[in-house]
Motif scaffolding. Structure first.
Motif, PDB file in Angstrom:
ATOM      1  N   THR A  98      -5.123  -6.802   4.404  1.00 27.69           N
ATOM      2  CA  THR A  98      -5.741  -5.944   3.391  1.00 27.69           C
ATOM      3  C   THR A  98      -5.563  -6.520   1.995  1.00 27.69           C
ATOM      4  O   THR A  98      -6.460  -6.431   1.147  1.00 27.69           O
ATOM      5  N   GLU A  99      -4.397  -7.127   1.733  1.00 20.60           N
ATOM      6  CA  GLU A  99      -4.093  -7.650   0.409  1.00 20.60           C
ATOM      7  C   GLU A  99      -4.570  -9.081   0.202  1.00 20.60           C
ATOM      8  O   GLU A  99      -4.372  -9.654  -0.876  1.00 20.60           O
ATOM      9  N   SER A 285     -12.554  -6.357  -3.774  1.00 24.67           N
ATOM     10  CA  SER A 285     -12.796  -5.775  -2.455  1.00 24.67           C
ATOM     11  C   SER A 285     -12.735  -4.257  -2.577  1.00 24.67           C
ATOM     12  O   SER A 285     -11.853  -3.723  -3.262  1.00 24.67           O
ATOM     13  N   VAL A 287     -11.486  -2.132  -0.806  1.00 24.41           N
ATOM     14  CA  VAL A 287     -10.212  -1.547  -0.384  1.00 24.41           C
ATOM     15  C   VAL A 287      -9.257  -1.374  -1.559  1.00 24.41           C
ATOM     16  O   VAL A 287      -8.331  -0.562  -1.505  1.00 24.41           O
ATOM     17  N   GLU A 288      -9.494  -2.102  -2.638  1.00 17.67           N
ATOM     18  CA  GLU A 288      -8.611  -2.010  -3.802  1.00 17.67           C
ATOM     19  C   GLU A 288      -8.813  -0.712  -4.583  1.00 17.67           C
ATOM     20  O   GLU A 288      -7.860  -0.141  -5.119  1.00 17.67           O
ATOM     21  N   SER A 417       0.457  -3.542  -4.562  1.00 12.03           N
ATOM     22  CA  SER A 417      -0.443  -3.215  -3.464  1.00 12.03           C
ATOM     23  C   SER A 417      -1.195  -1.931  -3.768  1.00 12.03           C
ATOM     24  O   SER A 417      -0.669  -1.027  -4.396  1.00 12.03           O
ATOM     25  N   GLY A 419      -3.973  -1.434  -1.214  1.00 13.95           N
ATOM     26  CA  GLY A 419      -4.834  -1.429  -0.039  1.00 13.95           C
ATOM     27  C   GLY A 419      -4.297  -0.483   1.018  1.00 13.95           C
ATOM     28  O   GLY A 419      -4.760   0.645   1.177  1.00 13.95           O
ATOM     29  N   GLN A 420      -3.289  -0.940   1.764  1.00 14.32           N
ATOM     30  CA  GLN A 420      -2.639  -0.063   2.737  1.00 14.32           C
ATOM     31  C   GLN A 420      -1.628   0.876   2.073  1.00 14.32           C
ATOM     32  O   GLN A 420      -1.176   1.827   2.688  1.00 14.32           O
TER      33      GLN A 420
END
Length: 560
Positions: A98-99, A285, A287-288, A417, A419-420
């Protein structure tokens, strides 16, 4: 190993060839925990130049390897045994992918003859890792060992980085194999995006009255950050960034930087994006920071990245510049001949952001309540996070305060982080970071909840004598969860836990422990902890009473 000049070399054990392949690929550290199905690889590593770093939990092996991958661009390596050794890795590998952090995980497995039987530690790990990695495969024949390993590294490192997993059956690593290491391949370098796409983007830039750069995680790679700075020299386009792009903007362009955006749609950068007529994302992305949170749909959208956009109903670029990011940005810069004149609205947003930064710098140390206000701690941390110090940040409400108000000017100086949003990453990230460059002090920070998810690695830090300061924001609760529960349900559930004597805890591992006992001692205690040559821990009681303001239009003048 026995050599015959006319034949493929025969290796006494597959593990010996595997280790030779890792050496050929330039691996310096392997993080992991041994076990019966994989112990021959650990034994073979003793005859190599690769340093084995035994860890205390497999997920932390992946986190440490991810730090190596993020900072070097070359995949870090985790090595674990079968069954739960592999399953414990999943969170770390999902986080790495994810990162965008390149990691290769090597997991033991039962002998191939036993793979369909209900035997000890039998598990379909290849299927388990496939959703959370870029590559997941088992070595089913000794002749394919080096091929699988080489391809795993290529998948992990190319383009947007991520995790790769290799399952190694016990008989593959224990039995003799034929083969030879495959030479390391030079990284595949993309060219700039096509000229027609660059021309289209330049047309949008020339027509725009309120263009904005939105920087993502790939923007914080050093060469991309340098290219962004060259673009800003020519254009003066204002910018904002996700949390993962920390440090992509240097001090020279700081007056045009609206800060970082993420989680809650209420920052200066969000306001800048809302008034934009052109948004250029660089290395971003979804996800960020979800596009629905920042993209009103009113602006033209240009996507610059190493791969095509991940299409979303709220992320439909008008043009995509796919290729080497730095080369693409330099091509854009060649076509820019005049600097942007800021609109009154954009200028007001940026000036207010500058005023708030100045307000915190001047007034932050005057917040004297105890437990301490988050801004008082951020202000004190800013004093110790100089250009030579790297900061790794865990997940919690402290992470929002730091992401919004602690600045940096060096690419990837801050590892953060979104993302997750994995808890427990900061300390193992710090260990991996220090191993990459032992000359730099590393500061990691977590809440007391996140710290105890990976605090067993204090022993690893002490064993290595890693020059790490870990700061714990103590409130005896999962506070980031609590503020969201309170907003949604007007009460909280399962977020409180008991106290820990963190000074005694740190010293039990052999680290130096500190506790901030009043507001006046904060800065002095942090300086003393920074002076320790080796692992140290500082516990700081924090008052999160103002956390609900993070979800609204917080202006620092309301606090300072």
């Amino acid at each position: 190993m026995m050599k015959n000049p006319t034949e493929t070399p025969l290796w006494q054990h597959g593990a010996d060839l595997l280790v030779a392949q890792l050496e050929t690929l330039g691996v310096n550290h392997v993080f992991g925990i041994p076990g019966a199905k994989i112990d021959k690889v650990f034994d073979s590593l003793l005859d190599s130049h690769i340093q084995i770093i035994p860890v205390r939990h497999e997920a932390n092996a992946a986190f440490m390897a991810a730090a190596v991958g993020r900072l070097t661009g070359r995949a870090g390596v985790a090595l674990v045994t079968s069954g739960p050794g592999c399953s414990n890795l999943v969170t770390g590998m999902a986080t790495a992918t994810t990162e965008g952090d390149p990691v290769v995980a090597l997991g033991g497995a039962v002998k191939r003859a036993d793979s369909s039987k209900l035997v000890h530690q039998s598990m379909d790990t290849v299927s388990m890792f496939r959703p959370v990695t870029k590559f997941s495969a088992e070595v089913t024949d000794g002749d394919a060992l080096t091929e699988v390993v080489s391809n795993a590294f290529r998948y992990a490192e190319q383009g947007r980085g991520g995790g790769a997993f290799i399952s190694l059956p016990q008989d593959i690593v224990d039995d003799p194999v034929k083969g030879q290491p495959i030479p390391a391949r030079k990284p595949v370098v993309q060219g700039a995006a096509p000229e027609d796409a660059i021309s289209e983007a330049i047309g949008y830039i020339r027509q725009a009255k309120n263009p904005v750069l939105l920087l993502g995680l790939m923007a914080s790679q050093a060469k991309n950050s340098d290219a962004i700075r060259r673009l800003l020299n020519k254009s003066h386009i204002p910018a904002t960034s996700t949390y993962q792009a920390a440090g992509a903007i240097n001090q020279e362009h700081f007056s045009r930087f609206a800060g970082r955006v993420g989680l809650f749609n209420n920052q200066a950068g969000d306001r800048l994006l809302r008034q934009a007529d052109l948004i250029i994302t660089i290395g971003y992305s979804p996800v960020e920071y979800e596009p629905a949170m920042w993209n009103s749909g009113k602006a033209k959208l240009v996507h610059i990245d190493v791969q095509p956009a991940e299409i979303d109903n709220n992320y439909l670029p008008d043009t995509e510049l796919v290729g080497d990011i730095a080369a693409t940005l330099d091509k854009l810069s060649e076509h820019i001949n005049s600097v942007l004149n800021l609109s009154d609205e954009a200028a007001a947003i940026l000036q207010d952001r500058q005023d708030q930064r100045q307000l915190l710098a001047v007034q932050g140390h005057k917040l004297s309540q105890f437990a301490l206000h988050p801004l008082r701690i951020v202000r004190a941390m800013q004093d110790i996070i100089n250009s030579d110090v790297t900061l790794t940040v865990d997940m919690g409400s402290f992470h929002i305060w730091i992401a919004r108000y602690l600045y940096s000017f060096r690419a990837r100086q801050i590892m953060i982080s979104n993302g997750q949003q994995t808890m427990g990453v900061a300390l193992p990230w710090a260990i991996g970071t220090w191993l990459v460059d032992p000359s730099r002090k590393v500061v990691s920070v977590s809440g007391d909840g996140g710290f105890l998810q990976s605090s067993m690695e204090l022993e690893t830090a002490v064993r290595l004598n890693a020059n790490i300061l870990h700061i714990i924001w103590v409130d005896q609760g999962y506070n980031m969860v609590a503020i969201q529960e309170e907003k949604k349900y007007q009460r909280v559930s399962a977020v409180n836990f008991g106290p820990v004597d963190f000074k005694l805890y740190a010293e039990a591992f052999g680290a130096k422990g500190f506790v901030v006992q009043n507001a006046e001692s904060l800065e002095h205690t942090l300086r003393c902890a920074m002076d320790v040559q080796g692992p140290s821990v500082v516990a700081i009681p924090v008052d999160y009473a103002d956390n609900p303001m993070l979800m609204g239009q917080l202006h620092l003048s309301q606090i300072l």
